[in-house]
Design an enzyme around this catalytic site. Sequence first.
Site, PDB file in Angstrom:
ATOM      1  N   PRO A 134       0.688  -1.049  -0.009  1.00  0.00           N
ATOM      2  CA  PRO A 134      -0.089   0.013  -0.417  1.00  0.00           C
ATOM      3  C   PRO A 134       1.021   1.299  -0.100  1.00  0.00           C
ATOM      4  O   PRO A 134       0.503   2.201  -0.903  1.00  0.00           O
ATOM      5  CB  PRO A 134      -0.729  -0.559   1.486  1.00  0.00           C
ATOM      6  CG  PRO A 134      -1.034  -1.677   1.621  1.00  0.00           C
ATOM      7  CD  PRO A 134       0.283  -2.386   1.321  1.00  0.00           C
ATOM      8  N   HIS A 351     -13.492   5.213 -35.065  1.00  0.00           N
ATOM      9  CA  HIS A 351     -14.985   4.340 -34.610  1.00  0.00           C
ATOM     10  C   HIS A 351     -15.832   5.511 -33.905  1.00  0.00           C
ATOM     11  O   HIS A 351     -17.212   5.246 -33.981  1.00  0.00           O
ATOM     12  CB  HIS A 351     -15.417   3.423 -33.553  1.00  0.00           C
ATOM     13  CG  HIS A 351     -14.407   2.520 -33.836  1.00  0.00           C
ATOM     14  ND1 HIS A 351     -13.147   2.198 -33.996  1.00  0.00           N
ATOM     15  CD2 HIS A 351     -15.130   0.775 -34.122  1.00  0.00           C
ATOM     16  CE1 HIS A 351     -12.771   0.542 -34.204  1.00  0.00           C
ATOM     17  NE2 HIS A 351     -13.802  -0.152 -34.529  1.00  0.00           N
ATOM     18  N   GLU A 376       4.598  -3.164 -14.322  1.00  0.00           N
ATOM     19  CA  GLU A 376       6.192  -3.471 -14.481  1.00  0.00           C
ATOM     20  C   GLU A 376       6.772  -2.579 -14.444  1.00  0.00           C
ATOM     21  O   GLU A 376       8.080  -2.057 -14.731  1.00  0.00           O
ATOM     22  CB  GLU A 376       6.730  -4.648 -15.316  1.00  0.00           C
ATOM     23  CG  GLU A 376       5.275  -5.615 -15.766  1.00  0.00           C
ATOM     24  CD  GLU A 376       5.460  -6.769 -14.134  1.00  0.00           C
ATOM     25  OE1 GLU A 376       5.996  -6.180 -13.020  1.00  0.00           O
ATOM     26  OE2 GLU A 376       5.020  -7.454 -15.085  1.00  0.00           O
ATOM     27  N   SER A 379       5.787   4.227 -17.301  1.00  0.00           N
ATOM     28  CA  SER A 379       6.857   5.362 -18.163  1.00  0.00           C
ATOM     29  C   SER A 379       7.988   5.875 -18.089  1.00  0.00           C
ATOM     30  O   SER A 379       8.884   5.917 -17.784  1.00  0.00           O
ATOM     31  CB  SER A 379       5.649   5.734 -19.220  1.00  0.00           C
ATOM     32  OG  SER A 379       5.049   5.024 -19.359  1.00  0.00           O
TER      33      SER A 379
END
Length: 397
Positions: A134, A351, A376, A379
């Site tokens: 946390p 779209h 992981e 950026s």
Amino acid sequence: MAIAAETGLIELTDEQRAIVQTVRDFVEKEVIPVADELEHKDEYPQQIVEGMKELGLFGLTVPEEYGGAGLDLLTYALAGVELSRGWMSLSGILNTHFMAVYLLKKHGSDEQRMRWLPRMATGELTAALSMSEPGAGSDVQAIQCRANRQGDHYVVNGTKMWVTNGRSCGVVVLLCKTDPQADPPYKGMSLLFVEKEPGADRFEGLTIPPNIKKMGYKGVDSTELVFENHRVPAENLLGNEGDGFRQVMDGIEVGRVNVAARGVGLATRAFEEAIRYAQERHTFGRPIAQHQMIAEKLADMGTKLEAAKLMLLQAAKKKSAGERSDLEAGMAKYFCTEVCHEIVTDALRVHGGYGYSAEYPIERLYRDAPLLLIGEGTSEIQKMVISRQLLERYKVT
């Protein structure tokens, strides 16, 4: 209209082509028809996971002597692209399992490999990797989860966060502190293999609260793990005390290649949907693909996707060869995930209003893409890794 991962830069073997085609066929038949429905239900895709086990995907990189296919990271990354093209969550279910396999292969003892790898190869035993807490995400050295050695056991106390597969797995690779007084802190961190009952909310001093509710990345369980005097046999320590930080950073490199592969797979699907829709949708008497602004978007998307594939293949090939690849893995993870977010956003714009509707897969892809910017290592963390390595490589003397 799947877009092949192979390029002129890296030629695939016949075995790799066969695996990619097998996974692609599985995705087309078993995943794409049901992915949207399962994702909106946010249910663990047990039936699809069983199919992945039958294909041998959980043992793709497990050495042959332990019952696996013994294949490399590049092959795994190609499979990850195909799975993510169908539903990104499936690649997430595999990723932490794959990282645990990698850590066992490289850092485990013969007894540990014999104990866990054969069952991991079949998917009978699935794994999770737990680093975050946390109060500790990017700052890994700030973790507080404590493992105190008492005789032939460690007693674990603390709370972990964002554990992919935390509920469904049978073993958790746990990063914890075995020496809280170590200076610097990373020297007091270790990895323990924590065995648990798959699917159970409580297990011998381990409590798993309800799954964390997320914007996207549905179907795969993301949980907390709360340890209260949970006992782990000392023989479940990976390597030696104090090795954990170095080991997990090694494992994260392969995880970053997987996340880059997810980005390529997700972006591939978004591009496929956009270029198909642009040819089918007509406005002002012609397909919207013939309007200059839409054509420009398609050109940008296709170019970015090709560049992302090349970066992924380069990073996977280098790591597969056993070379140091933190620069290449960091670049691939950073570039592929940022490009994925841009491509998915442009696909939604192509779209128009339908891209915002749950009736079309773009809505799901749009919610999944932001996770890749964080998982992981964000950026921003990747840029720090990249810049450090560039300065080291091109140091002025």
